[in-house]
Motif scaffolding. Structure first.
Motif: not given
Length: 464
Positions: A134-136, A142-143, A154-156, A192-193
């Motif tokens: 859950a990290k950028c 953490i995001w 991918h998440n940022f 959601f995230l």
């Protein structure tokens, strides 16, 4: 001998799921939550001692919607007006009345209430997540206001990727994913995230950033809605397209300004696009005009206001949503109370409707008056379930869904600020529910929803 508030004798009940409750008839006392399939219930006794005494054992039946109650006290107890001697048992169903004594007078009665399957399922659903996932990958924290890019998913952090996006567009024809270097075709906020992000920080506050770091991130964040990014060349081809019309075909749903000029503007190869939440059509993301493209209540993109100023009315290949889907709050009209008002409690909606009618006004009259007070900062916005609530005025552009949420908030404020004497006689006699608007029982227990006032602030529960 008067029985006071109940409690469970389970050693660690908080680890189990609540499948039923004993709801006291007097709202000053707390509910008894049943978390184990078999539990002994104790109660405090005011006189002659302050010891806890066992008075019943509740066993969950195999049908999952009833239970067997065994009298564990030395007195007779009443279950649905049937006397149950000591050590005898009886089956109870949802709604059964239980009195821990031989008569109604002087004893606190309880109502047996089985939780709905939906509520049990919600309590069972848990997500196990490694914090490292859950990290950028840009800031390695953490995001914060997480966004997801596609097709790599991918998440940022919003702020981190917004800065990456700005620099990439200035130097390159394509925007690459900072993590895997795939060409980014789409980016959007991931609600959601974001919930998972908040849950992680609540569980481990040491992972929180400082206020200064959060302020810097939010100042960089520019992604409010879904963005579609044009690429320099189509994936899978060996050469770039030669004409503007061919380039515009790279987008699955190109906007009208990708290849044609409207109101003096023409999309270029680096133009970021928004996808309208209402019609699915595309429009360029523009900060150089004063026309709103996002609903301030939900941050979603809507194209009606933009294309209206561009004098483009839509076509078969380029859908455009109508003006009614996205307009200033003051331009919206309403003739019925939204179904989500008062937490979907139709009893409270009916009372509010009767109050308005008794005043000789229409719903639109009341909302118009409340909007003036809202714009004048006379209304506390704490319970407003809209983003950027402090910025909202009568002139703010919102979608129809957010307008219904705003009306529901204003009707709550209308009711809580109304003197009790102004309520209909049958409504003014009701006692407030301890849990107020946050009460979950009102959603599935018709009698409780009708008998208690739920348009009030909670007086029980630290998180409400």
């Amino acid at each position: 001998m008067k029985m006071e508030f109940g409690e469970s004798s389970a050693a660690n009940p908080s680890q189990e799921i609540v499948w039923a409750k004993l709801v006291p008839s007097d709202s000053r006392y707390s509910e008894v939550e049943l978390r184990l399939d078999e539990m002994v219930i104790c109660s405090d006794v005011m006189f002659p001692s302050f010891d806890k005494q066992e008075w019943c054992k509740v066993t969950r039946n195999s049908d999952l919607c009833s239970a067997t109650i065994q009298n564990k006290s030395s007195n007779t107890i009443l279950v649905d007006e049937v006397a149950i001697p000591s050590e005898d048992s009886i089956v109870v169903k949802c709604g059964s009345e239980i009195i821990p004594g031989p008569k109604k007078e002087g004893y606190l009665s309880y109502r047996f209430e089985v939780m709905s399957p939906q509520e049990c399922i919600k309590e069972q659903l848990k997500i196990c997540l490694d914090v490292e996932h859950a990290k950028c990958s840009i800031c390695l924290n953490i995001w914060h206001d997480v966004v997801t890019v596609a097709p790599c998913l991918h998440n940022f952090c919003n702020g981190c990727f917004s800065e990456w996006l700005r620099r990439s567009q200035n130097k390159h024809s394509n925007v690459l994913c900072p993590q895997c270097r795939a060409i980014v075709q789409f980016v959007g906020r991931n609600h959601f995230l974001r919930t998972i992000e908040e849950t992680i920080l609540q569980a481990d506050p040491s992972l929180r950033r400082s206020d200064e770091e959060v302020a810097v991130l939010e100042s960089h964040a520019s992604i409010q809605s879904n963005l579609v990014l044009k690429t320099g060349k189509k994936l899978g081809r060996k050469r770039a397209h030669s004409s503007l019309n061919e380039e515009s075909e790279e987008l699955e749903f190109p906007c009208p300004q990708c290849g044609a000029e409207y109101a003096g503007f023409l999309c270029n190869p680096n133009t970021v696009h928004l996808q309208c939440h209402a019609c699915g059509g595309m429009m360029p993301s523009r900060n150089d005009i004063g026309v709103p493209q996002h609903c301030l209540g939900c941050d979603r993109a809507f194209c009606g206001a933009y294309w209206h100023t561009q004098r483009f009315g839509g076509s078969d290949s380029h859908p455009v949503c109508c003006h009614e889907t996205f307009k200033p709050i003051s331009d919206h009209t309403i003739s019925r109370i939204p179904t989500l008002a008062h937490e979907n409690n139709w009893h409270e909606q009916n009372i509010t409707e009767r109050c308005i009618r008794q005043m000789g006004k229409t719903l639109q009259d009341v909302i118009s008056e409340l909007l003036i007070r809202l714009s004048n900062r006379e209304i506390d916005r704490t319970r407003m379930q809209l983003n950027h609530s402090e910025m909202i005025t009568a002139g703010t552009y919102v979608c129809n869904e957010c307008y219904d949420k705003l009306v529901s908030f204003l009707l709550y404020w209308f009711r809580v600020s109304m003197p009790k004497s102004f309520l209909p006689p049958d409504a003014s006699k009701r006692e407030d529910c301890w849990y107020g608007y946050a009460c979950r029982t009102q959603q599935h227990n018709e009698e409780h929803a009708r008998r208690r006032n739920h348009v009030c602030r909670p007086t029980r529960g630290s998180n409400m």
